[in-house]
Design a protein around this motif. Structure first.
Motif, PDB file in Angstrom:
ATOM      1  N   ASP A   1       0.826  -1.216   0.000  1.00  0.00           N
ATOM      2  CA  ASP A   1       0.000   0.000   0.000  1.00  0.00           C
ATOM      3  C   ASP A   1       0.853   1.256   0.000  1.00  0.00           C
ATOM      4  O   ASP A   1       0.555   2.227  -0.702  1.00  0.00           O
ATOM      5  CB  ASP A   1      -0.923   0.034   1.231  1.00  0.00           C
ATOM      6  CG  ASP A   1      -2.051  -0.986   1.148  1.00  0.00           C
ATOM      7  OD1 ASP A   1      -2.233  -1.583   0.068  1.00  0.00           O
ATOM      8  OD2 ASP A   1      -2.736  -1.187   2.170  1.00  0.00           O
ATOM      9  N   ALA A   2       1.903   1.251   0.815  1.00  0.00           N
ATOM     10  CA  ALA A   2       2.726   2.455   0.964  1.00  0.00           C
ATOM     11  C   ALA A   2       3.794   2.539  -0.125  1.00  0.00           C
ATOM     12  O   ALA A   2       4.393   3.594  -0.324  1.00  0.00           O
ATOM     13  CB  ALA A   2       3.377   2.478   2.343  1.00  0.00           C
ATOM     14  N   GLY A   3       4.041   1.426  -0.824  1.00  0.00           N
ATOM     15  CA  GLY A   3       5.038   1.450  -1.892  1.00  0.00           C
ATOM     16  C   GLY A   3       6.462   1.454  -1.386  1.00  0.00           C
ATOM     17  O   GLY A   3       7.325   2.154  -1.923  1.00  0.00           O
ATOM     18  N   VAL A   4       6.729   0.663  -0.360  1.00  0.00           N
ATOM     19  CA  VAL A   4       8.097   0.570   0.157  1.00  0.00           C
ATOM     20  C   VAL A   4       8.478  -0.903   0.267  1.00  0.00           C
ATOM     21  O   VAL A   4       7.656  -1.732   0.644  1.00  0.00           O
ATOM     22  CB  VAL A   4       8.223   1.284   1.531  1.00  0.00           C
ATOM     23  CG1 VAL A   4       7.364   0.621   2.596  1.00  0.00           C
ATOM     24  CG2 VAL A   4       9.678   1.350   1.971  1.00  0.00           C
ATOM     25  N   SER A   5       9.692  -1.226  -0.074  1.00  0.00           N
ATOM     26  CA  SER A   5      10.144  -2.616   0.022  1.00  0.00           C
ATOM     27  C   SER A   5      10.403  -2.984   1.476  1.00  0.00           C
ATOM     28  O   SER A   5      10.745  -2.129   2.293  1.00  0.00           O
ATOM     29  CB  SER A   5      11.385  -2.830  -0.831  1.00  0.00           C
ATOM     30  OG  SER A   5      11.017  -2.786  -2.200  1.00  0.00           O
ATOM     31  N   ALA A   6      10.225  -4.270   1.788  1.00  0.00           N
ATOM     32  CA  ALA A   6      10.324  -4.726   3.176  1.00  0.00           C
ATOM     33  C   ALA A   6      11.298  -5.881   3.298  1.00  0.00           C
ATOM     34  O   ALA A   6      11.355  -6.754   2.434  1.00  0.00           O
ATOM     35  CB  ALA A   6       8.950  -5.161   3.674  1.00  0.00           C
ATOM     36  N   SER A   7      12.080  -5.844   4.384  1.00  0.00           N
ATOM     37  CA  SER A   7      12.983  -6.949   4.720  1.00  0.00           C
ATOM     38  C   SER A   7      12.494  -7.570   6.022  1.00  0.00           C
ATOM     39  O   SER A   7      12.245  -6.847   7.000  1.00  0.00           O
ATOM     40  CB  SER A   7      14.411  -6.431   4.924  1.00  0.00           C
ATOM     41  OG  SER A   7      14.896  -5.843   3.748  1.00  0.00           O
ATOM     42  N   PHE A   8      12.374  -8.887   6.029  1.00  0.00           N
ATOM     43  CA  PHE A   8      11.844  -9.569   7.201  1.00  0.00           C
ATOM     44  C   PHE A   8      12.945 -10.314   7.956  1.00  0.00           C
ATOM     45  O   PHE A   8      13.739 -11.040   7.352  1.00  0.00           O
ATOM     46  CB  PHE A   8      10.764 -10.564   6.792  1.00  0.00           C
ATOM     47  CG  PHE A   8       9.506  -9.902   6.316  1.00  0.00           C
ATOM     48  CD1 PHE A   8       8.548  -9.475   7.233  1.00  0.00           C
ATOM     49  CD2 PHE A   8       9.285  -9.660   4.970  1.00  0.00           C
ATOM     50  CE1 PHE A   8       7.390  -8.844   6.814  1.00  0.00           C
ATOM     51  CE2 PHE A   8       8.131  -9.031   4.538  1.00  0.00           C
ATOM     52  CZ  PHE A   8       7.185  -8.615   5.463  1.00  0.00           C
ATOM     53  N   ASP A   9      12.962 -10.092   9.268  1.00  0.00           N
ATOM     54  CA  ASP A   9      13.737 -10.931  10.178  1.00  0.00           C
ATOM     55  C   ASP A   9      15.202 -11.063   9.781  1.00  0.00           C
ATOM     56  O   ASP A   9      15.747 -12.169   9.746  1.00  0.00           O
ATOM     57  CB  ASP A   9      13.085 -12.340  10.254  1.00  0.00           C
ATOM     58  CG  ASP A   9      11.618 -12.246  10.656  1.00  0.00           C
ATOM     59  OD1 ASP A   9      11.343 -11.655  11.709  1.00  0.00           O
ATOM     60  OD2 ASP A   9      10.756 -12.721   9.887  1.00  0.00           O
ATOM     61  N   LEU A  10      15.846  -9.955   9.493  1.00  0.00           N
ATOM     62  CA  LEU A  10      17.276 -10.014   9.146  1.00  0.00           C
ATOM     63  C   LEU A  10      18.079 -10.259  10.413  1.00  0.00           C
ATOM     64  O   LEU A  10      17.973  -9.527  11.393  1.00  0.00           O
ATOM     65  CB  LEU A  10      17.716  -8.707   8.480  1.00  0.00           C
ATOM     66  CG  LEU A  10      17.032  -8.387   7.151  1.00  0.00           C
ATOM     67  CD1 LEU A  10      17.618  -7.111   6.546  1.00  0.00           C
ATOM     68  CD2 LEU A  10      17.155  -9.538   6.150  1.00  0.00           C
ATOM     69  N   HIS A  11      18.873 -11.298  10.379  1.00  0.00           N
ATOM     70  CA  HIS A  11      19.654 -11.629  11.565  1.00  0.00           C
ATOM     71  C   HIS A  11      21.028 -12.161  11.181  1.00  0.00           C
ATOM     72  O   HIS A  11      21.711 -12.759  11.981  1.00  0.00           O
ATOM     73  CB  HIS A  11      18.907 -12.663  12.414  1.00  0.00           C
ATOM     74  CG  HIS A  11      18.409 -13.828  11.622  1.00  0.00           C
ATOM     75  ND1 HIS A  11      19.246 -14.713  11.018  1.00  0.00           N
ATOM     76  CD2 HIS A  11      17.143 -14.224  11.313  1.00  0.00           C
ATOM     77  CE1 HIS A  11      18.520 -15.619  10.364  1.00  0.00           C
ATOM     78  NE2 HIS A  11      17.257 -15.348  10.521  1.00  0.00           N
ATOM     79  N   GLY A  12      21.437 -11.940   9.947  1.00  0.00           N
ATOM     80  CA  GLY A  12      22.736 -12.443   9.523  1.00  0.00           C
ATOM     81  C   GLY A  12      23.573 -11.336   8.920  1.00  0.00           C
ATOM     82  O   GLY A  12      23.693 -10.250   9.493  1.00  0.00           O
ATOM     83  N   THR A  13      24.120 -11.600   7.740  1.00  0.00           N
ATOM     84  CA  THR A  13      25.046 -10.650   7.115  1.00  0.00           C
ATOM     85  C   THR A  13      24.361  -9.794   6.058  1.00  0.00           C
ATOM     86  O   THR A  13      25.026  -9.076   5.320  1.00  0.00           O
ATOM     87  CB  THR A  13      26.209 -11.410   6.471  1.00  0.00           C
ATOM     88  OG1 THR A  13      25.648 -12.375   5.566  1.00  0.00           O
ATOM     89  CG2 THR A  13      27.047 -12.121   7.512  1.00  0.00           C
ATOM     90  N   VAL A  14      23.043  -9.899   5.978  1.00  0.00           N
ATOM     91  CA  VAL A  14      22.297  -8.977   5.111  1.00  0.00           C
ATOM     92  C   VAL A  14      21.659  -7.942   6.018  1.00  0.00           C
ATOM     93  O   VAL A  14      21.085  -8.290   7.054  1.00  0.00           O
ATOM     94  CB  VAL A  14      21.231  -9.727   4.284  1.00  0.00           C
ATOM     95  CG1 VAL A  14      20.362  -8.740   3.520  1.00  0.00           C
ATOM     96  CG2 VAL A  14      21.894 -10.718   3.333  1.00  0.00           C
ATOM     97  N   PHE A  15      21.776  -6.681   5.615  1.00  0.00           N
ATOM     98  CA  PHE A  15      21.257  -5.589   6.438  1.00  0.00           C
ATOM     99  C   PHE A  15      20.199  -4.826   5.649  1.00  0.00           C
ATOM    100  O   PHE A  15      20.260  -4.764   4.416  1.00  0.00           O
ATOM    101  CB  PHE A  15      22.405  -4.668   6.873  1.00  0.00           C
ATOM    102  CG  PHE A  15      23.470  -5.432   7.599  1.00  0.00           C
ATOM    103  CD1 PHE A  15      23.302  -5.783   8.941  1.00  0.00           C
ATOM    104  CD2 PHE A  15      24.606  -5.883   6.927  1.00  0.00           C
ATOM    105  CE1 PHE A  15      24.259  -6.545   9.601  1.00  0.00           C
ATOM    106  CE2 PHE A  15      25.562  -6.645   7.583  1.00  0.00           C
ATOM    107  CZ  PHE A  15      25.391  -6.975   8.924  1.00  0.00           C
ATOM    108  N   VAL A  16      19.275  -4.250   6.382  1.00  0.00           N
ATOM    109  CA  VAL A  16      18.168  -3.553   5.736  1.00  0.00           C
ATOM    110  C   VAL A  16      18.681  -2.428   4.849  1.00  0.00           C
ATOM    111  O   VAL A  16      18.089  -2.099   3.813  1.00  0.00           O
ATOM    112  CB  VAL A  16      17.162  -3.062   6.801  1.00  0.00           C
ATOM    113  CG1 VAL A  16      17.713  -1.917   7.615  1.00  0.00           C
ATOM    114  CG2 VAL A  16      15.833  -2.690   6.177  1.00  0.00           C
ATOM    115  N   ASN A  17      19.827  -1.858   5.207  1.00  0.00           N
ATOM    116  CA  ASN A  17      20.420  -0.744   4.451  1.00  0.00           C
ATOM    117  C   ASN A  17      20.871  -1.130   3.048  1.00  0.00           C
ATOM    118  O   ASN A  17      21.089  -0.263   2.218  1.00  0.00           O
ATOM    119  CB  ASN A  17      21.707  -0.210   5.121  1.00  0.00           C
ATOM    120  CG  ASN A  17      21.683  -0.213   6.610  1.00  0.00           C
ATOM    121  OD1 ASN A  17      21.118  -1.109   7.216  1.00  0.00           O
ATOM    122  ND2 ASN A  17      22.302   0.779   7.211  1.00  0.00           N
TER     123      ASN A  17
END
Lengths: 565, 565
Positions: free
Chosen positions: B507-523
């Motif tokens: 709805d808002a038009g933003v990508s989402a990252s779920f449950d990052l807990h390793g070497t991938v970061f939301v940034n």
């Protein structure tokens, strides 16, 4: 593929997708190869349209006025009166008056389910809308005929099958652009310990689209933007020109039938009829929730929209000044016949009609020998007479002029130079109130830029005397850059001139037709093969139809996560 | 395929096309499938970069300052002084001062030959530019390090290989979009007498492109627009941020080397260095011949460009307010470590750094039991300490802050609520003048919107107490719609929350990252697989990289004629 058939719905979307997708694939292939494709027959008497399709179409058109459009949308409760036909009669129909904010809100609310339906279901339903419009092609043609003033055969062809083919082209492009990327992936970055992510890529719409229709080609110019927007998940609002409401009204009626039969909201496609006294275009186009605007019309308003509706992507087709350069020809008679038709068709009220015909003041070499500048004018004038006499024949090419300003412009232009072909009034055998005028052709010198270098929309042509073809090409380069153009015709006496004219076309960003002497006219572009307008000069900022026309209508939202374990 | 090798040129474009096209095809395939692809190694000690690449890169960086950029472009004769490194030193380099109108005129004049080279030659030369930049990756990384203040490893990775991969992605998209349509066709319309036309479809550029670079990611954010524009036949002008000129200067130097070696004009790629006293961005971006503008920077100027540079297509990436919703987690320790890194990396000076972390005021359930709101704050603070202590380690994540306004913002924000983690100054072991600050985290209530709901660019995070996850998701929907966002992270305790968060993202038009807990970061987003920004919320009107980013950079001009005979 989900099937949304239920008690309340009558379209099995799964089955529809299975049926339509192969044709969409063919449409995409044709658009890429630019080969011939037409889904909707342009033969007005094609048996596919029934036994006596013209009479049946006229009857359906009368019945439609009687019953009115069947629309499900928010209305103020008031009505907008129907149009007056350029052929005389007042249409006995009216339209629901709307509050723009209420219409936009309804459109917005309808979108999430449509977004979630996905590209395949949306594309299949869009094709179904076009097919059902195809089944009403003659009725639609009558509506175009009696709102735009186009002659009947043209109104049928340009208003129905050709417009529907353009609409299909837009759906095909939109569908292809959405499915080009994977919908999901398991991404693995190599390494001692590979990094793995599950990713989904969701196509989301931009928002509400508004199509601001034009008076002269409501469906041909309107369907591509409407269909591309709907196919990409947006809700669409058709805001027709007050003089040509009914054709887009039929489009909206059919769209609502199909959408609701598949279980979606009717508010995904609505009609915003307005009047010159209370226009709605600005309020709609600048609404915060409107994210796409498709516009065909004047340069003034198109430029205004580009500068002011900055919350939206604005696709415009505006005015331009189309030119022909005559350098020489090996088929003089066929050239003059072709030019006469181009100048006459629909009284020159096409965004593609040439206005300035450049001829060297020393004349041209042809298969019939050298023709002086004056002789070129005489030959063009007599080709116009051959084409348009008797009046019975002429009216089927010229149609009827609905806008009094066009007639005023003819009178004004007659004083700008030496009249080569007078604009005459023809009597329409069937419609005594029709306003039929043959094209005016005025000879001027290239230096008289005030005359030829101002757009004069209507049956007005200028034979412009130049120093020669190089001079003419420089004038074309200059006028296209300033005024814009959708078409550019060249009759070239040599390969050198063809090459020089191609260079001008590429520099100025206008498509060029060379040496047309048959049944193809500079005014005409055909879906799937010809791009209509380039978007690369001031006449239009978009082309019908290319990727730049569809890609900005949706976005991709990604979701990603590490797989379990 | 034409070969332009001559005495004056050293690149055999025919051979280059043969060599690069297979890789471009692979790049297109990766972009469509969104699978892993990287052409430029991100391993800072990869032997491909030589024996002692870090030292060699530093030496090359010093030598570059000594010799200056080798640029062939119009200049006023004056110079623009070099930047001061956020690590302390003044760069001993200067740049040619330019007159914008002269630069645009030179760019325009260079275009026809580049247009006529066609998509294959242009794409191959663009890849060659990227490859030669790849060969100077360590030097480029040093330039990014010493202008942006990024820590060295990050400056190398984000500034060179990752930026070059994004550039390659842009070239691949641009190439694919241009060759998708046939270059010519013999069109045949069936009938008793078929109508036949020969048609050619010429790709033409829009005009001159201007990239207005940002201070923090000059190459990562700048290369996609520059490369997509160049690949589609436009001339490009890089207008860097006055604090980060050199990285784009290196790009222009290499582009000119490659272009001239292939026989094209150096003026196809030029550098417009300016100063805060005499900024050139407005004059360039609103020039009549500038038809494409790529901008990364403030919302104020981005909005201004969108509203005022209406003669151009304007692609913007502006500010936003990124959010994290913590609902619950099964990996609490890894979650806090991941969040701590996201908040710390490059002192939070990424357009993708989260600012507001929403936590239910009643706390969250985790694999370590229930954690109260206060405990979440404590755990985050101690994860930050673990990450950033000792200072030797911390500076390699935080880098040095070049913009004094960022430091002021930290001080201001500390007074806005309960400080959960103090911002501390760390001493840089190598650069005593470096400005290193650990992230400030402040706990506030959701009702304190003045605190958390204003973008505060830098190492500033808010732990925002909400009524619960539903409340948090509504806050996200609202703030993304108003402020825009590039990232959105979710730690979800259930599938229901994942589904609800996905709905908000769409709805808002933003990508989402779920449950990052390793070497991938939301940034972080990775070329070919992750879309950076959606273009569907106020943070950006474009995505890096999709079809909407490349398709409007060219147009198609058609020429058509009947075949002879």
């Amino acid at each position: 593929m989900s099937t949304t058939t239920s008690a309340a719905t009558s379209i099995d979307t799964g089955a529809l997708v299975d049926r339509q997708l192969p044709d969409l694939r063919d449409a995409v292939a044709a658009a890429r190869s630019r080969t011939y494709l037409s889904r909707y027959s342009e033969r007005i008497t094609d048996p596919a349209y029934g036994d006596d399709p013209i009479a049946a179409g006229a009857a359906a058109f009368e019945a439609l006025q009687e019953r009115g459009l069947d629309l499900d949308q928010p209305t103020t409760g008031e009505t907008v009166p129907g149009e007056r036909s350029p052929y005389g009669p007042q249409l006995s129909i009216s339209y629901p008056a709307v509050d723009p904010a209420a219409l936009v809100a309804a459109a917005r609310d309808a979108m999430p389910a449509w977004r979630d339906a996905g590209p395949d279901v949306r594309a299949a339903l869009c094709v179904e809308i076009l097919d059902r419009l195809g089944a009403r092609a003659h009725e639609l043609g009558q509506a175009v005929h009696h709102t735009t003033g186009q002659p009947l055969v043209m109104a049928f062809q340009a208003g129905a099958p050709h417009a529907l083919d353009r609409g299909l082209e837009a759906v095909a492009y939109a569908w292809d652009a959405q499915i080009r990327h994977a919908a999901s992936v398991t991404w693995e970055k190599p390494g001692k310990r590979p990094t793995i992510m599950e990713k989904r890529f969701h196509v989301v719409p931009r928002g509400v689209e508004v199509t601001i229709g034009c008076r002269t080609f409501p469906t041909w110019n309107g369907l591509p933007g409407l269909m591309a927007s709907l196919a990409t998940g947006n809700a669409v609002i058709a805001k027709p020109h007050p003089s040509s409401v009914l054709p887009l009204g039929i489009v909206v009626e059919v769209a609502q039938q199909v959408l609701t039969a598949a279980g979606f909201s009717a508010h995904l496609a609505t009609l915003a009829a307005d009047t010159p006294d209370r226009p709605l275009a600005i309020e709609l186009a600048t609404h915060a929730d409107v994210k796409l605007v498709d516009f065909t019309g004047s340069t003034t308003f198109g430029d205004w929209l580009e500068a002011n509706a900055t919350q939206a992507r604005v696709f415009t087709e505006k005015a331009g000044l189309n030119t022909i350069v005559i350098d020489g020809t090996e088929q003089a008679a066929a050239m003059f016949a072709n030019l006469a038709f181009s100048l006459s068709l629909y009284s020159g009220q096409m965004c593609t009609t040439p206005q300035a015909v450049f001829v060297p003041r020393g004349g041209i070499d042809t298969d019939e020998g050298h023709l002086s500048f004056e002789q070129v004018g005489e030959r063009l004038a007599s080709a116009l007479e051959d084409l348009l006499e008797p009046a019975k024949k002429g009216v089927e090419i010229l149609g009827s002029i609905g806008d009094p300003a066009v007639v005023e412009r003819i009178e004004e232009a007659a004083g700008l130079g030496t009249v080569v072909a007078e604009s005459r009034a023809l009597e329409h055998p069937a419609w005594p109130d029709a306003v039929v005028r043959t094209p005016l052709v005025v000879a001027v010198d290239a230096a008289d830029a005030d005359a030829w270098d101002t757009e004069r929309f209507g049956p007005i042509g200028f034979l412009v005397a130049t120093d020669g073809t190089d001079h003419a090409l420089e004038l074309v380069r200059d006028t296209v850059g300033r005024r814009g153009a959708i078409t550019f015709g060249v009759y070239a006496g040599s390969d050198e001139v063809r090459a020089a004219a191609t260079e001008v076309a590429l520099d100025a960003g206008v498509s060029a037709s060379f040496d047309l002497h048959g049944t193809v006219f500079v005014n005409q572009t055909t879906a799937f093969s010809d791009f209509h307008a380039t978007g690369a000069n001031p006449a239009a900022n978009a082309s019908l139809v290319d990727d730049a026309f569809v890609a900005p209508r949706f976005a991709i939202v990604e979701t990603r996560w590490h797989p379990e374990g």
